[in-house]
Scaffold this active site. Sequence first.
Site, short mmCIF file in Angstrom:
data_model
loop_
_atom_site.label_atom_id
_atom_site.label_comp_id
_atom_site.label_asym_id
_atom_site.label_seq_id
_atom_site.Cartn_x
_atom_site.Cartn_y
_atom_site.Cartn_z
N GLN A 1 1.37 -1.27 -6.43
CA GLN A 1 0.45 -1.60 -5.35
C GLN A 1 -0.50 -1.06 -6.76
O GLN A 1 -0.54 0.40 -6.82
CB GLN A 1 -0.19 -0.90 -3.92
N TYR B 1 -11.71 -0.58 -0.46
CA TYR B 1 -11.51 0.64 -1.57
C TYR B 1 -11.84 -0.11 -2.03
O TYR B 1 -13.40 -1.20 -2.35
CB TYR B 1 -9.78 0.46 -1.75
N ARG C 1 -3.77 -8.02 -2.80
CA ARG C 1 -4.31 -7.74 -1.32
C ARG C 1 -5.75 -7.88 -0.60
O ARG C 1 -6.50 -7.43 -1.58
CB ARG C 1 -3.12 -6.31 -1.08
N GLY D 1 5.41 -2.50 7.97
CA GLY D 1 4.44 -0.75 7.21
C GLY D 1 6.08 0.54 8.55
O GLY D 1 6.66 0.04 8.26
N ARG D 2 4.88 0.18 9.32
CA ARG D 2 5.63 1.45 9.86
C ARG D 2 7.21 1.32 10.54
O ARG D 2 7.96 2.37 10.38
CB ARG D 2 5.04 1.67 10.91
#
Length: 346
Positions: free
Chosen positions: A100, A178, A225, A315-316
């Site tokens: 990424q 971002y 993304r 994810g987590r």
Amino acid sequence: MTDNLFESFSLNDTITLQNRILMAPLTRCMADENLVPTDLMAQYYGRRADAGLIISEAAIIRPDGQGYPNTPGIFNQEQIEGWKKITTAVHLNGGKIFAQLWHTGRIAHSHFSGVTTVAPSAIAKSGTVARMRELTYEVPKAVNQEEIAQLIVDYANAAQNAIKAGFDGVEIHGANGYLIDQFLHHDTNRRDDEFGGTPENMVRFPLAVVDAIINAIGNEKTALRVSPGAYVNLAGDDRDRQVFDYLLPELEKRNLAYLHIGIFDDSQEFEYLNGTASSYVRGHYKNTLVGVGSYTAESASDAIDNNQFDLIAIGRPFIANPDYVAKVRKNEPLVEYSEEMLASLV
């Protein structure tokens, strides 16, 4: 039943995934003082190689893109060599991995790079830097056209560095408030030149980055993304819908490896999108779509059956369960994620 998660899936003629479960990009802040990936990181990723695809934690494309401590870079040879250890570990264990690519824009801080933060417009984010609460966000410099051109080059160079490091492809981080996402939302893009003001102008820089990376490494190795629903690091605006209405068909033309939703919880609804981020994107984008956002294996399987998306990024639970895929396949209980797990790589 979650059988559909374990079907192979072809992103294109050159990349086939062993299953539909992706490891989502997870910022761990564990690179060394030179932002070089470590041996521990290689072990961490290697243990998770039974994912259909690992998306690496975000890698900074150049020094001024850093907004958090010890996040890895991908802009010099030492960093490339560090990443090679990671891609080798994943490939030896039968997996695939995309890098990424990241520039945090106004979320960056000069504390890390020693240079002025840059963004579409000179508008600071309120508050303090995550994981370094003693730092207050700075007013960024609005990039000029020459600086925008250099950023496009730097993204393409980072993509080429990723391929040199052994990655199977790259995911451009265009989400979560971002740099690229800052161009796509009116809250952070107040420009009145050809990079702001209208949907066509606001997508110009993001699409230029996508095209430069496609030209550098090929569309089959290029993913993106996006966060059409503003929910972190910037505020939403009803006009944002028009920007993404324009962007998504343009992306569809480029035959990316996939498009990945950027959202922490996909049950969140956005009034200007008339629903969730994933339902909005699916309605405007017909190519391969990756869903994410607090899904369980069971709810993700149902969503794939219902054509909400094609692949699921987890994810987590992958932090808590290096053997996540095997446990889901065997219907074994998962270890529950907790914040304490962020203190080490396991």
